[in-house]
Design a protein around this motif. Structure first.
Motif, PDB file in Angstrom:
ATOM      1  N   ARG A 162      87.700  66.839 -12.353  1.00 52.37           N
ATOM      2  CA  ARG A 162      86.572  67.761 -12.176  1.00 52.37           C
ATOM      3  C   ARG A 162      85.923  68.162 -13.501  1.00 52.37           C
ATOM      4  NH1 ARG A 162      85.675  69.398  -7.195  1.00 52.37           N
ATOM      5  NH2 ARG A 162      87.276  69.042  -5.603  1.00 52.37           N
ATOM      6  N   ASP A 255      81.435  69.510  -9.190  1.00 51.19           N
ATOM      7  CA  ASP A 255      81.875  70.106  -7.927  1.00 51.19           C
ATOM      8  C   ASP A 255      82.706  69.128  -7.108  1.00 51.19           C
ATOM      9  OD1 ASP A 255      80.645  72.544  -8.418  1.00 51.19           O
ATOM     10  OD2 ASP A 255      78.736  71.851  -7.580  1.00 51.19           O
ATOM     11  N   LYS A 256      82.268  67.872  -7.080  1.00 47.91           N
ATOM     12  CA  LYS A 256      82.965  66.848  -6.308  1.00 47.91           C
ATOM     13  C   LYS A 256      84.085  66.177  -7.100  1.00 47.91           C
ATOM     14  CE  LYS A 256      78.904  65.647  -3.504  1.00 47.91           C
ATOM     15  NZ  LYS A 256      77.972  64.545  -3.128  1.00 47.91           N
TER      16      LYS A 256
END
Length: 392
Positions: A162, A255-256
């Motif tokens: 991340r 975020d992903k």
């Protein structure tokens, strides 16, 4: 027969028919190798032309700025090509000396180093890593060296997807302390999980057994015997003569925790910590890596049995194989593997921009380095290999 003897079959009417047949037969056997050689030259030129056309088409379709290619056939370099630009900003063309970031292909040096130490009797692949390293969590102690190199250890990842950095979001020391507190992702040998922790530990084992910094050991035991003079360890931001930037059309979605495509081309800025150099951080040329591969296959770096071990897919506890996306459906000691009936291959891939595909059964290797991350060089390399495999 000498040249003058051949001519005498036309000059001397006293020669018998049998003698004439003898000389004609010698002419045939003299000319046959020439005809074979001529045919091979034509085939090589035809293959080279096909490959050039293929590369130019792939570069245009995939928007690849520049690349280097080396094809090895029967342990000889039969084709080298350099196309496009090493630097878009300054319009610098790719040359044979341009350095490309090969990222995870660096793992092949680690696998080879471990096999060298195995040959010297300093370690065994199925020994637990706790035989060589202290300060390990109890749950890590039974993980073997083979499981580290094949990414089947079940250990937690010291990198954070991340943030595109290390766990703990600080330095290497903090990351090491944090990763030791994390639970195993699976039992050792149960699953394939491609993580940096494995090669961090492999590097520590190599340094402990050799008493040398990892980079120095690789240079002295592999690069020097293979004649590599330009290949270096480093980071994207290092100022190194003839080093190409790496470009990409992807960016990290924090975020992903994954990279997503964009329409904007940008430079990749990668930092490879010193204690993770067994995992990545090498810049090289396709020609130099061809020399390294030839040195390996010609017995300058490892014995034949060690190469066979290093290239044998590592099975999971249930006997199955696991790896990346097909066709590279298994993994061995630093090398992804394509386990298949026709043209099985060993293929280290680096950063989605560089690949070395070796086809042991076909005595063929394709080395393709580009400066565009995410361009699927393994797909292009397989197409190039098909040109030679189909011409057999």
């Amino acid at each position: 027969m000498t040249g003058s003897s051949v001519y005498t079959i036309y000059d001397s009417p006293m020669k018998t028919s049998k003698t004439r047949q003898f000389y004609c037969g010698n002419i045939y056997f003299f000319l046959l190798p020439c005809l074979v050689l001529s045919t091979r030259i034509v085939q090589a030129q035809t293959s080279a032309a096909k490959v050039t056309g293929l590369l130019k088409a792939e570069m245009q379709t995939r928007h690849i700025p520049g690349l280097q290619l080396v094809v090895i056939r029967h342990r000889q370099i039969v084709l080298t090509q350099e196309l496009g630009l090493a630097s878009l900003e300054f319009k610098v063309p790719v040359s044979s000396g341009t350095l490309f970031s090969i990222n995870s292909i660096a793992k092949v040096f680690t696998g080879t180093a471990v096999m060298q130490l195995e040959e010297q009797g300093k370690l065994k692949l199925d020994d637990p890593i706790s035989c060589y390293l202290n300060d390990l969590p109890a749950t890590w102690e039974l993980v073997t060296i083979r499981q580290l190199l094949s990414h089947t250890s079940g250990l937690p990842d010291i990198e954070d997807d991340r943030t595109d950095g290390l766990v703990g979001n600080k330095g290497e020391g903090t990351a090491w302390e944090v990763v030791k507190t994390l639970p195993l992702t699976s039992r050792p040998g149960e699953k394939f999980n491609y993580i940096a922790t494995n090669y961090l530990l492999a590097q520590r084992i190599i340094e402990r057994l050799t008493g040398q910094p990892f980079e120095n050991y690789i240079r002295m035991t592999q690069w020097k015997p293979a004649g590599l003079r330009k290949t270096v360890y480093g980071n994207s931001g290092d100022v190194t003569p003839q080093k190409s930037p790496t470009y990409t059309y992807y960016q990290l979605d924090r975020d992903k925790g994954e990279r997503v495509p964009t329409k904007t081309l940008r430079q990749v800025n990668e930092i490879f910590p010193m204690s993770y150099r067994a995992d990545a951080g090498v810049f090289s040329t396709a020609t130099e890596m061809a020399h390294w591969l030839l040195a390996l296959e010609n017995g300058k770096l490892l014995k034949r049995r060690s190469i066979k071990t290093m290239w044998t897919p590592v099975g999971l506890n249930n006997g199955n194989y696991d790896g990346f996306d097909p066709p590279f459906n298994a993994y061995t000691l630093g090398w992804p593997v394509a386990v298949r009936k026709k043209h099985p291959a060993i293929a280290p891939i680096g950063g989605g921009r560089a690949v070395i595909i070796n086809y042991p059964d076909d005595d063929l290797s394709v080395i393709l380095f580009t400066n565009l991350s995410g361009c699927s060089p393994e797909v292009i390399a397989e197409k190039i290999a098909a040109v030679y495999l189909n011409s057999q």
